[in-house]
Design a protein around this motif. Sequence first.
Motif, PDB file in Angstrom:
ATOM      1  N   ILE A  32       0.857  -1.181   0.000  1.00  0.00           N
ATOM      2  CA  ILE A  32       0.000   0.000   0.000  1.00  0.00           C
ATOM      3  C   ILE A  32       0.896   1.236   0.000  1.00  0.00           C
ATOM      4  O   ILE A  32       1.787   1.362   0.836  1.00  0.00           O
ATOM      5  N   VAL A  33       0.659   2.141  -0.946  1.00  0.00           N
ATOM      6  CA  VAL A  33       1.420   3.386  -1.052  1.00  0.00           C
ATOM      7  C   VAL A  33       0.517   4.513  -0.578  1.00  0.00           C
ATOM      8  O   VAL A  33      -0.648   4.606  -0.992  1.00  0.00           O
ATOM      9  N   ALA A  34       1.052   5.362   0.289  1.00  0.00           N
ATOM     10  CA  ALA A  34       0.263   6.463   0.846  1.00  0.00           C
ATOM     11  C   ALA A  34       1.055   7.762   0.805  1.00  0.00           C
ATOM     12  O   ALA A  34       2.275   7.767   1.022  1.00  0.00           O
ATOM     13  N   LEU A  35       0.341   8.845   0.547  1.00  0.00           N
ATOM     14  CA  LEU A  35       0.941  10.169   0.659  1.00  0.00           C
ATOM     15  C   LEU A  35       1.219  10.465   2.127  1.00  0.00           C
ATOM     16  O   LEU A  35       0.412  10.126   2.993  1.00  0.00           O
ATOM     17  N   THR A  36       2.329  11.119   2.393  1.00  0.00           N
ATOM     18  CA  THR A  36       2.616  11.629   3.730  1.00  0.00           C
ATOM     19  C   THR A  36       2.125  13.074   3.777  1.00  0.00           C
ATOM     20  O   THR A  36       1.695  13.635   2.748  1.00  0.00           O
ATOM     21  N   ASP A  37       2.214  13.680   4.935  1.00  0.00           N
ATOM     22  CA  ASP A  37       1.881  15.104   5.025  1.00  0.00           C
ATOM     23  C   ASP A  37       2.781  15.927   4.109  1.00  0.00           C
ATOM     24  O   ASP A  37       2.322  16.872   3.463  1.00  0.00           O
ATOM     25  N   THR A  38       4.049  15.543   4.016  1.00  0.00           N
ATOM     26  CA  THR A  38       4.987  16.236   3.123  1.00  0.00           C
ATOM     27  C   THR A  38       4.567  16.060   1.671  1.00  0.00           C
ATOM     28  O   THR A  38       4.612  17.012   0.878  1.00  0.00           O
ATOM     29  N   GLY A  39       4.148  14.849   1.307  1.00  0.00           N
ATOM     30  CA  GLY A  39       3.671  14.591  -0.053  1.00  0.00           C
ATOM     31  C   GLY A  39       2.411  15.373  -0.372  1.00  0.00           C
ATOM     32  O   GLY A  39       2.262  15.926  -1.468  1.00  0.00           O
ATOM     33  N   ARG A  40       1.492  15.428   0.580  1.00  0.00           N
ATOM     34  CA  ARG A  40       0.256  16.209   0.386  1.00  0.00           C
ATOM     35  C   ARG A  40       0.577  17.691   0.206  1.00  0.00           C
ATOM     36  O   ARG A  40      -0.001  18.362  -0.643  1.00  0.00           O
ATOM     37  N   ALA A  41       1.516  18.192   0.999  1.00  0.00           N
ATOM     38  CA  ALA A  41       1.906  19.598   0.885  1.00  0.00           C
ATOM     39  C   ALA A  41       2.573  19.864  -0.463  1.00  0.00           C
ATOM     40  O   ALA A  41       2.332  20.903  -1.090  1.00  0.00           O
ATOM     41  N   ALA A  42       3.382  18.917  -0.932  1.00  0.00           N
ATOM     42  CA  ALA A  42       4.075  19.084  -2.211  1.00  0.00           C
ATOM     43  C   ALA A  42       3.086  19.138  -3.369  1.00  0.00           C
ATOM     44  O   ALA A  42       3.199  20.004  -4.248  1.00  0.00           O
ATOM     45  N   ILE A  43       2.110  18.244  -3.380  1.00  0.00           N
ATOM     46  CA  ILE A  43       1.149  18.254  -4.495  1.00  0.00           C
ATOM     47  C   ILE A  43       0.220  19.453  -4.381  1.00  0.00           C
ATOM     48  O   ILE A  43      -0.155  20.052  -5.392  1.00  0.00           O
ATOM     49  N   ALA A  44      -0.132  19.848  -3.167  1.00  0.00           N
ATOM     50  CA  ALA A  44      -0.972  21.045  -2.994  1.00  0.00           C
ATOM     51  C   ALA A  44      -0.249  22.284  -3.496  1.00  0.00           C
ATOM     52  O   ALA A  44      -0.860  23.148  -4.135  1.00  0.00           O
ATOM     53  N   ALA A  45       1.047  22.369  -3.243  1.00  0.00           N
ATOM     54  CA  ALA A  45       1.828  23.517  -3.713  1.00  0.00           C
ATOM     55  C   ALA A  45       2.000  23.496  -5.227  1.00  0.00           C
ATOM     56  O   ALA A  45       2.005  24.548  -5.878  1.00  0.00           O
ATOM     57  N   ALA A  46       2.127  22.305  -5.804  1.00  0.00           N
ATOM     58  CA  ALA A  46       2.342  22.179  -7.250  1.00  0.00           C
ATOM     59  C   ALA A  46       1.049  22.324  -8.058  1.00  0.00           C
ATOM     60  O   ALA A  46       1.088  22.724  -9.224  1.00  0.00           O
ATOM     61  N   GLN A  47      -0.098  22.013  -7.453  1.00  0.00           N
ATOM     62  CA  GLN A  47      -1.375  21.940  -8.186  1.00  0.00           C
ATOM     63  C   GLN A  47      -1.749  23.215  -8.946  1.00  0.00           C
ATOM     64  O   GLN A  47      -2.117  23.130 -10.113  1.00  0.00           O
ATOM     65  N   PRO A  48      -1.670  24.401  -8.343  1.00  0.00           N
ATOM     66  CA  PRO A  48      -2.051  25.596  -9.111  1.00  0.00           C
ATOM     67  C   PRO A  48      -1.187  25.801 -10.363  1.00  0.00           C
ATOM     68  O   PRO A  48      -1.703  26.122 -11.432  1.00  0.00           O
ATOM     69  N   GLY A  49       0.110  25.579 -10.229  1.00  0.00           N
ATOM     70  CA  GLY A  49       0.996  25.706 -11.382  1.00  0.00           C
ATOM     71  C   GLY A  49       0.735  24.633 -12.421  1.00  0.00           C
ATOM     72  O   GLY A  49       0.788  24.890 -13.630  1.00  0.00           O
ATOM     73  N   LEU A  50       0.438  23.423 -11.961  1.00  0.00           N
ATOM     74  CA  LEU A  50       0.122  22.324 -12.866  1.00  0.00           C
ATOM     75  C   LEU A  50      -1.159  22.619 -13.638  1.00  0.00           C
ATOM     76  O   LEU A  50      -1.210  22.469 -14.866  1.00  0.00           O
ATOM     77  N   ASP A  51      -2.196  23.053 -12.933  1.00  0.00           N
ATOM     78  CA  ASP A  51      -3.459  23.403 -13.595  1.00  0.00           C
ATOM     79  C   ASP A  51      -3.237  24.487 -14.652  1.00  0.00           C
ATOM     80  O   ASP A  51      -3.724  24.371 -15.785  1.00  0.00           O
ATOM     81  N   ALA A  52      -2.486  25.526 -14.296  1.00  0.00           N
ATOM     82  CA  ALA A  52      -2.221  26.626 -15.239  1.00  0.00           C
ATOM     83  C   ALA A  52      -1.421  26.147 -16.445  1.00  0.00           C
ATOM     84  O   ALA A  52      -1.706  26.526 -17.579  1.00  0.00           O
ATOM     85  N   ALA A  53      -0.421  25.298 -16.196  1.00  0.00           N
ATOM     86  CA  ALA A  53       0.413  24.797 -17.296  1.00  0.00           C
ATOM     87  C   ALA A  53      -0.389  23.904 -18.239  1.00  0.00           C
ATOM     88  O   ALA A  53      -0.240  23.995 -19.464  1.00  0.00           O
ATOM     89  N   VAL A  54      -1.250  23.053 -17.688  1.00  0.00           N
ATOM     90  CA  VAL A  54      -2.078  22.190 -18.538  1.00  0.00           C
ATOM     91  C   VAL A  54      -3.016  23.041 -19.390  1.00  0.00           C
ATOM     92  O   VAL A  54      -3.180  22.797 -20.592  1.00  0.00           O
ATOM     93  N   ARG A  55      -3.605  24.064 -18.795  1.00  0.00           N
ATOM     94  CA  ARG A  55      -4.478  24.962 -19.572  1.00  0.00           C
ATOM     95  C   ARG A  55      -3.682  25.698 -20.651  1.00  0.00           C
ATOM     96  O   ARG A  55      -4.102  25.788 -21.798  1.00  0.00           O
ATOM     97  N   ARG A  56      -2.537  26.237 -20.289  1.00  0.00           N
ATOM     98  CA  ARG A  56      -1.722  27.030 -21.211  1.00  0.00           C
ATOM     99  C   ARG A  56      -1.220  26.195 -22.395  1.00  0.00           C
ATOM    100  O   ARG A  56      -1.247  26.632 -23.530  1.00  0.00           O
TER     101      ARG A  56
END
Length: 150
Positions: free
Chosen positions: A105-129
């Motif tokens: 079983i693979v699980a996100l840690t708090d650090t992993g959750r923070a990393a994807i939360a921080a990356a998500q806005p830029g990822l969304d913008a890049a995919v749209r762009r």
Amino acid sequence: MSTRAEPAASSEAATGAAPDPVDFWAAFKRVHEVVRARVIADTAEAAGLSEPDLSILVNLDKAGGVLRQSELAASLGWDRTRLSHQLTRMSTRGLVTRERGGGVIVALTDTGRAAIAAAQPGLDAAVRRHFTGKLSAQEIDTLASVFGRF
């Protein structure tokens, strides 16, 4: 000879003729590589993540933070060995954990959750762009339907 697929695709659409399968595959590969490279360049480096890190974090996040390793491999289209090596690197950095119990079983840690939360806005913008912003709503629906078959 041009390396751009757009003119050929446009003329084929205008005539109604289906593209040659190999030409179509080559155009698909080109679009995939160009969009992937641009989205990753805009997102992964800015977030301090590699492309594989980002792919794993996105898939785990979409699954609620936990997946069987075999399900994660299937969702990424990766072989188990590649995934295992990448998860080892990510667990060393505190992004994910792995536990045995009826499979791995693979699980996100708090650090992993923070990393994807921080990356998500830029990822969304890049995919749209670089991708969805170049398509109509109907084209997005069509591609989503096609991609869902694989």
